[in-house]
Design an enzyme around this catalytic site. Sequence first.
Site, PDB file in Angstrom:
ATOM      1  N   GLY A 282     -21.257  71.063  -5.951  1.00 36.84           N
ATOM      2  CA  GLY A 282     -22.137  71.925  -6.290  1.00 36.84           C
ATOM      3  C   GLY A 282     -23.070  71.869  -4.724  1.00 36.84           C
TER       4      GLY A 282
ATOM      5  N   ASN B  79     -16.907  73.124  -5.473  1.00 33.30           N
ATOM      6  CA  ASN B  79     -15.663  73.597  -5.861  1.00 33.30           C
ATOM      7  C   ASN B  79     -15.476  75.261  -5.913  1.00 33.30           C
ATOM      8  OD1 ASN B  79     -13.352  73.087  -6.985  1.00 33.30           O
ATOM      9  ND2 ASN B  79     -13.623  72.547  -8.643  1.00 33.30           N
TER      10      ASN B  79
ATOM     11  N   ASP C 277     -16.470  78.968 -15.984  1.00 32.90           N
ATOM     12  CA  ASP C 277     -17.014  78.733 -14.449  1.00 32.90           C
ATOM     13  C   ASP C 277     -17.338  77.424 -14.650  1.00 32.90           C
ATOM     14  OD1 ASP C 277     -16.800  79.541 -11.910  1.00 32.90           O
ATOM     15  OD2 ASP C 277     -18.841  78.192 -12.227  1.00 32.90           O
TER      16      ASP C 277
ATOM     17  N   HIS D 249     -28.517  69.538  -8.561  1.00 32.11           N
ATOM     18  CA  HIS D 249     -28.034  67.964  -8.630  1.00 32.11           C
ATOM     19  C   HIS D 249     -29.406  67.445  -8.150  1.00 32.11           C
ATOM     20  CE1 HIS D 249     -23.863  69.116  -9.930  1.00 32.11           C
ATOM     21  NE2 HIS D 249     -23.890  69.917  -8.877  1.00 32.11           N
TER      22      HIS D 249
ATOM     23  N   ASP E 236     -23.835  81.029  -6.929  1.00 32.10           N
ATOM     24  CA  ASP E 236     -22.869  80.215  -7.655  1.00 32.10           C
ATOM     25  C   ASP E 236     -24.067  78.417  -7.155  1.00 32.10           C
ATOM     26  OD1 ASP E 236     -21.256  78.171  -8.669  1.00 32.10           O
ATOM     27  OD2 ASP E 236     -19.773  77.938  -7.315  1.00 32.10           O
TER      28      ASP E 236
ATOM     29  N   HIS F 279     -16.293  82.897  -7.114  1.00 33.59           N
ATOM     30  CA  HIS F 279     -16.209  82.533  -5.606  1.00 33.59           C
ATOM     31  C   HIS F 279     -14.972  82.100  -5.397  1.00 33.59           C
ATOM     32  CE1 HIS F 279     -14.845  79.427  -8.956  1.00 33.59           C
ATOM     33  NE2 HIS F 279     -16.306  78.947  -8.952  1.00 33.59           N
TER      34      HIS F 279
END
Length: 426
Positions: A324, A278, A152, A309, A305, A232
């Site tokens: 993200g 993404n 991933d 960050h 997902d 996803h």
Amino acid sequence: MAMLLRGGQVYYQGQLQTADVLIKDGVIQAVAPQLMVDSDTVQVIDVTGKLVTPGLVDVHVHYREPGQTAKETIQTGSLAAAHGGFTTVVTMANVDPVPDTPEQFAKQVALNQTKGLVHIYQNSPVTKDLTSDQIVDMVAMKKLGAVGFSNDGHGIQNAKTMYDAMQQAAQVGLPIAAHVQDDALYDHGVMNAGPVAQRLGLPGILGVSESSQVARDLDLAAATGVHYHVCHVSTKASVDLIRDAKARGVKVTAEVAPHHLLFSDDDILTDNSNFKMNPPLRSESDRQALIQGLLDGTIDLIATDHAPHTDDDKAGGMCHAAFGITGSETAFASLYTAFVRLGIFTLPQLLHWLTLAPATAFNLPAGDLQVGKPADVSVFDLEQQFVYQATDYLSKGHNTPLTGQPMYGQTLLTLVDGQLVYQQED
């Protein structure tokens, strides 16, 4: 001490019913109306009018440890999961070092077990370093506890590599969970290719960068018999391909992330990096196709997902920020608010996609309330509106456009093996 959750709306055996849940020694002892207990020996918690569910299951999270602990740690990631009502998660392998040898994988599993507050299962990489064409020792990884194989964050570019990996994964009986991305078509874009990207002057990511790999992989999955899981899903074309493959008998499952259900690129009004993920947010027609795909069974489950960050990672606009979005703490509430309260999904449907469906897809011992099984239980308030501010998140990351948005479905408490791992402060 034993515990009784008294009078909640309990999601039990696929239905909602008013019941009590008795927990002792970390195990569910009984689920039934009006259980009689000795209050001197049993802690009674009144959850009348609240929703009581099996602990939610998330088969797609990123915990960043080791190597990227400024973004998240196993401890903070699993606390965020508990804050969102999740008691079982599956982590991806894009940490540093990548756990691509049996020795490194064993260390990662031990780290998860030592530091995690919820049940943490680990995906093995498909290939060394997540980007090479050298397939890992799948037999050894399964013996060490891998529940699947995934690169991933990276699409497998070489079809022969994917074919060989599928053959080996089929032999060991574990799924390959694919991040589907043709890098040449992706071409360093930062958001969905289309009118919105053009208006904002930002480089776009073509939808065919995803669907072309889905098409390739579905043919390879048909040829190898592997359990192929599409991570996803974001485009209508991918949904159509998966639907057709299921009709042909291909062993495929698919997930959709909450943000792809909640938002389209029409919601990106400015160069806002909290909307950079993404795969990217696609068009409104793609979003509607994802919703329909869930409703008709083409898409099997919802997975967050969760990708935390730092603020610095997300600074500088879409062209410079990391991809993200966080999701563990907002998934249930945002989906309940946007879809169940508006009558698009039923509450049992949403709970199925967040509990038993993901557990079944990855063969995890989770996802439902059963007498004699571990007491992984979550309690939610469906009536009181609330708002998350940036300081309310227990994850290190708060990179989400849902901050400040009114929602319903706040987590009140989360139990793992009968132990309280999260409780809302009064």
